[in-house]
Design a protein around this motif. Sequence first.
Motif, PDB file in Angstrom:
ATOM      1  N   THR A 706     -16.224 -19.598   2.706  1.00 52.52           N
ATOM      2  CA  THR A 706     -17.448 -18.665   1.729  1.00 52.52           C
ATOM      3  C   THR A 706     -16.431 -19.726   0.285  1.00 52.52           C
ATOM      4  O   THR A 706     -17.337 -20.048  -0.305  1.00 52.52           O
ATOM      5  N   VAL A 707     -15.156 -18.512   0.334  1.00 53.12           N
ATOM      6  CA  VAL A 707     -14.448 -18.892  -0.963  1.00 53.12           C
ATOM      7  C   VAL A 707     -14.779 -20.939  -0.969  1.00 53.12           C
ATOM      8  O   VAL A 707     -15.402 -21.452  -2.352  1.00 53.12           O
ATOM      9  N   ALA A 708     -13.945 -21.251  -0.200  1.00 47.50           N
ATOM     10  CA  ALA A 708     -13.801 -22.853   0.151  1.00 47.50           C
ATOM     11  C   ALA A 708     -15.104 -23.615  -0.577  1.00 47.50           C
ATOM     12  O   ALA A 708     -15.342 -24.358  -0.962  1.00 47.50           O
ATOM     13  N   LEU A 709     -16.510 -23.120   0.751  1.00 51.73           N
ATOM     14  CA  LEU A 709     -17.408 -23.343   0.368  1.00 51.73           C
ATOM     15  C   LEU A 709     -17.787 -23.394  -0.916  1.00 51.73           C
ATOM     16  O   LEU A 709     -18.672 -24.457  -2.040  1.00 51.73           O
ATOM     17  N   LEU A 710     -18.113 -22.570  -1.802  1.00 51.06           N
ATOM     18  CA  LEU A 710     -18.224 -21.763  -2.864  1.00 51.06           C
ATOM     19  C   LEU A 710     -17.489 -23.230  -4.254  1.00 51.06           C
ATOM     20  O   LEU A 710     -17.600 -23.926  -5.299  1.00 51.06           O
ATOM     21  N   VAL A 711     -15.795 -23.410  -3.692  1.00 49.06           N
ATOM     22  CA  VAL A 711     -15.097 -24.415  -4.540  1.00 49.06           C
ATOM     23  C   VAL A 711     -16.435 -26.014  -4.407  1.00 49.06           C
ATOM     24  O   VAL A 711     -15.805 -26.499  -5.347  1.00 49.06           O
ATOM     25  N   VAL A 712     -16.074 -25.822  -3.520  1.00 53.08           N
ATOM     26  CA  VAL A 712     -16.903 -27.769  -2.861  1.00 53.08           C
ATOM     27  C   VAL A 712     -18.049 -28.147  -3.985  1.00 53.08           C
ATOM     28  O   VAL A 712     -17.997 -28.808  -4.389  1.00 53.08           O
ATOM     29  N   ALA A 713     -19.334 -26.501  -3.920  1.00 54.55           N
ATOM     30  CA  ALA A 713     -20.385 -26.639  -4.164  1.00 54.55           C
ATOM     31  C   ALA A 713     -20.351 -26.971  -5.816  1.00 54.55           C
ATOM     32  O   ALA A 713     -20.497 -27.567  -6.622  1.00 54.55           O
ATOM     33  N   PHE A 714     -18.880 -25.613  -6.518  1.00 51.05           N
ATOM     34  CA  PHE A 714     -18.666 -26.354  -8.534  1.00 51.05           C
ATOM     35  C   PHE A 714     -17.984 -27.709  -8.159  1.00 51.05           C
ATOM     36  O   PHE A 714     -18.879 -28.261  -9.252  1.00 51.05           O
ATOM     37  N   ALA A 715     -17.454 -27.969  -7.349  1.00 47.76           N
ATOM     38  CA  ALA A 715     -16.813 -29.556  -7.461  1.00 47.76           C
ATOM     39  C   ALA A 715     -17.689 -30.164  -7.366  1.00 47.76           C
ATOM     40  O   ALA A 715     -18.001 -31.287  -8.057  1.00 47.76           O
ATOM     41  N   LEU A 716     -18.832 -30.518  -6.556  1.00 50.30           N
ATOM     42  CA  LEU A 716     -19.894 -31.288  -6.504  1.00 50.30           C
ATOM     43  C   LEU A 716     -20.480 -31.704  -7.625  1.00 50.30           C
ATOM     44  O   LEU A 716     -21.050 -32.357  -8.093  1.00 50.30           O
ATOM     45  N   PHE A 717     -20.827 -30.322  -8.186  1.00 55.59           N
ATOM     46  CA  PHE A 717     -21.993 -29.705  -9.517  1.00 55.59           C
ATOM     47  C   PHE A 717     -21.117 -30.342 -10.770  1.00 55.59           C
ATOM     48  O   PHE A 717     -21.862 -30.777 -11.758  1.00 55.59           O
ATOM     49  N   ARG A 718     -20.214 -29.864 -11.044  1.00 53.12           N
ATOM     50  CA  ARG A 718     -19.066 -29.777 -12.301  1.00 53.12           C
ATOM     51  C   ARG A 718     -18.073 -30.516 -12.072  1.00 53.12           C
ATOM     52  O   ARG A 718     -17.119 -30.094 -12.426  1.00 53.12           O
ATOM     53  N   PRO A 719     -17.876 -32.197 -11.277  1.00 55.78           N
ATOM     54  CA  PRO A 719     -16.297 -32.280 -11.409  1.00 55.78           C
ATOM     55  C   PRO A 719     -15.455 -32.873 -12.404  1.00 55.78           C
ATOM     56  O   PRO A 719     -14.408 -32.764 -12.299  1.00 55.78           O
ATOM     57  N   GLY A 720     -16.516 -32.806 -13.500  1.00 52.42           N
ATOM     58  CA  GLY A 720     -15.645 -32.867 -14.771  1.00 52.42           C
ATOM     59  C   GLY A 720     -14.665 -31.769 -14.977  1.00 52.42           C
ATOM     60  O   GLY A 720     -13.504 -31.987 -16.134  1.00 52.42           O
TER      61      GLY A 720
END
Length: 870
Positions: A706-720
């Motif tokens: 779950t934590v990994a998926l949240l990190v992935v989602a955050f990276a895709l939404f805000r890669p900057g």
Amino acid sequence: MADSENRALSEEELQELVAASDSGARAPTGWVGLMIAGVALVWAVFQVLLASPISNYVLSGDLINNARQIHLAFAVFLAAMAYPLFKSSPRDHIPWYDWALGLGGAFLAMYGFFFYEKIVGNGGLADASDAYFALAGLIFLFIAAFRTLGPVMVGLAIVFLCYVFWGSSEVVPDQIRWAGASLRKAMSHMWITSEGVFGIALGVSTKFVFLFVLFGALLDKAGAGNYFIKMAFGALGHLRGGPAKAAVVGSAATGLISGSSIANVVTTGTFTIPLMKRVGFSAEKAGAVEVASSVNGQIMPPVMGAAAFLMVEYVGISYVEVITHAFLPAVISYIALVYIVHLEAVKTNMPTIGNKVVSMGRTIGGMFVFFAGFAALCYATQFPVGWIVSLFPAGSGLVLTLLLLVIYVGLVYLAAQTEDLEPDDPNAEVVELPDVAKIYKSGLYYLMPIIVLVYFLMIERKSPGLSAFWATMLLFGILLTQKTLKAMFRGELNAISRMREGVMDLIEGMIDGARNMIGIGLATATAGIIVGTVSLTGIGQVMADFVEFLSGGNLILMLIFVAILSLILGMGLPTTANYIVVSSLMVGVVVELGAQSGLVVPLIAVHLFVFYFGIMADVTPPVGLASFAAAAVSGGDAIRTGFIAFFYSLRTVALPFVFIFNTDLLLIDVTWYQGVIVFIVATVGILVFTAATMGWFLTKTKVWETVALLVVAFALFRPGFFMDQIQPPFDDIAPASFAQALADAEPGSQLRTVISGPDFDTLEVKDLTVPLIVPDADGADARMAALGLILVPEGDVQKLDEPSFGTELSDKLSSFDFYGDDPVAITSVQATAIQMPKELIFIPALLLLALVAFLQTGRARKLETQGATA
């Protein structure tokens, strides 16, 4: 006991619920009923003429110039006629006091029209008699708003009005005290001028909103609403959790033209909620899916609960830009909701309806082809239109009209080959799924008015009012002729007599549209009091100070508190009033405090941020109106329905924080191919976020997954964010070198400056981040002159003089005191640094996602094997 409390309402009770909230629950018979219908019809005709290209020829200048007063007069009068004042008030006749309130309110709304010369002679200010008439007008408005909108809107307006009168009292804390206003000054501001009740909001309701609400009512009267629901159910009903997926898509289609989440819930929910319960959804979850779907309809262009037209006025950008920026978040939010429903169905192994077997992939592919094809058709329309205009420059209007008529007749001929669609009974013993291949022809001509609307809005770039006018004209023709043409093509003997049914459908549709506008008209007028209070008293600055105190200057906490306050302010308010209130009070807070914290975002992003959280009030207990409506349909508990719906809406809650920090999601300053990439990545990101919050991806997720998926989602939404940690986005420049940096910078590039100095009101030193776009001029002096910047260097300190009047910088720095003891100076300068593409962050993010998918695939297969063995 619980069963009796949570009883599902009957169809008749549900329609009364919608009528009570949207069009009025009173339905007197006889001449009074005909009178109410006649007044509503006259209002609709007046609004159509007002939006027409011939308005200057058929309406006098006085009527056009005072359209807002006339608009409000109709709304106040019809509110008194159609909405009972108390629960005990009669439904079958109109008591004497409602006649007095209706006629008196209409007269007071038209006061500026009747006494225009006197008011102009007084310089636009109220004299003593004007002030008392205006005060009476406010009272009548409050009564009308109370009966249509409930006590929350009225209570909020009264609180703000009390602040206008008694905000100077010693009882009021120093932090929010202001100089106060006399009765004449306050009433001039609120009723006589265009700053309060008759301000921008009521103007937008008059010019644009009425036509779109009328368009939606006519389209539904023609049968498009049932057609959309049938198509959605036929396309998705066979899938696992199909009724819920159909509810999402059907509500999205309804939300395109609806300004009411409650009406949306009841319209689609009466069919989809019972079917959801049949396949295994609890009453609360079924209601929650419908609530989340229907409320999402308010963020879906082109109408957005009428907020889109207000944003045009408040943000100062075109309507096309507003709906372009709002489109992508709304679409991916709906995609995520379909995925939520899918995960719910998979987790509980829900059964399917019917015996039709089609893969999820083929279904999604087919829907994508349909929507892409529809979008392509809307876009491609400009080419044949352009050819016809070039071939027949003088008679192109007639040729295009005839061509539209031929296409319409051809599509009606197709529709006549199938039976007319009747609403299905969700409680029937055997539920038959509609066959899309057979029924799609029955309503293709319903898409024509939508195509016309989109064409005029997006291609011709006409005003929203004029675009809706031409689309409505086409709907007039459809309602008048569709039944007659179908009867003729089917060889029925009574074909011509069906024309009378078409006339009645048109009249009823216009009356429905007008009655649906009563609440919206009163909501925009009442919300104008709050807007007027903000402009008169400066309470917006107080809200900024309050949020700054709560957040301690922390940017994320500031946004969270603004979101919570927007949610609270929106409770119990219809969408239009909701947006007016939250934008008037909260937008300035985000802009001012954000600039002090280094957050500089386009104004449309801030408006969408507060709008999203404002409409969440329709979901959230204890005042979630849509949740109560869904519970009335499902028979479930309203509070539990609201909490589950809010959980389902977490993706809608997360999106505003995403696009505040990553405006690519709003398609701001992106090319078309970048837009495609943003759409794909954002869709994957929202699906990953949904899987994380639902605790299920390919199988049940572990905590670390779950934590990994949240990190992935955050990276895709805000890669900057991650790229900024690798490479700083800005190079620091010494303030003493500002002039040289400005001279060396490329035209069109940006210098982020932090300007410090005493606040004009409090004299306390504050920081403000101001982005300076480097002008295309030669040399530092020419560029500073173009910016309006007056630099007064003293050693290493770069002091500023007051910017040149009328420049953009003059407005941005107006809150500083340039004549105090402490100087206003540039304390920090940053230039945009050369940075690797932030999209490179997608690679490790997708690799982490692939790792989670790989591990879950093995675990899912193992569980399937164990289940098969057992």
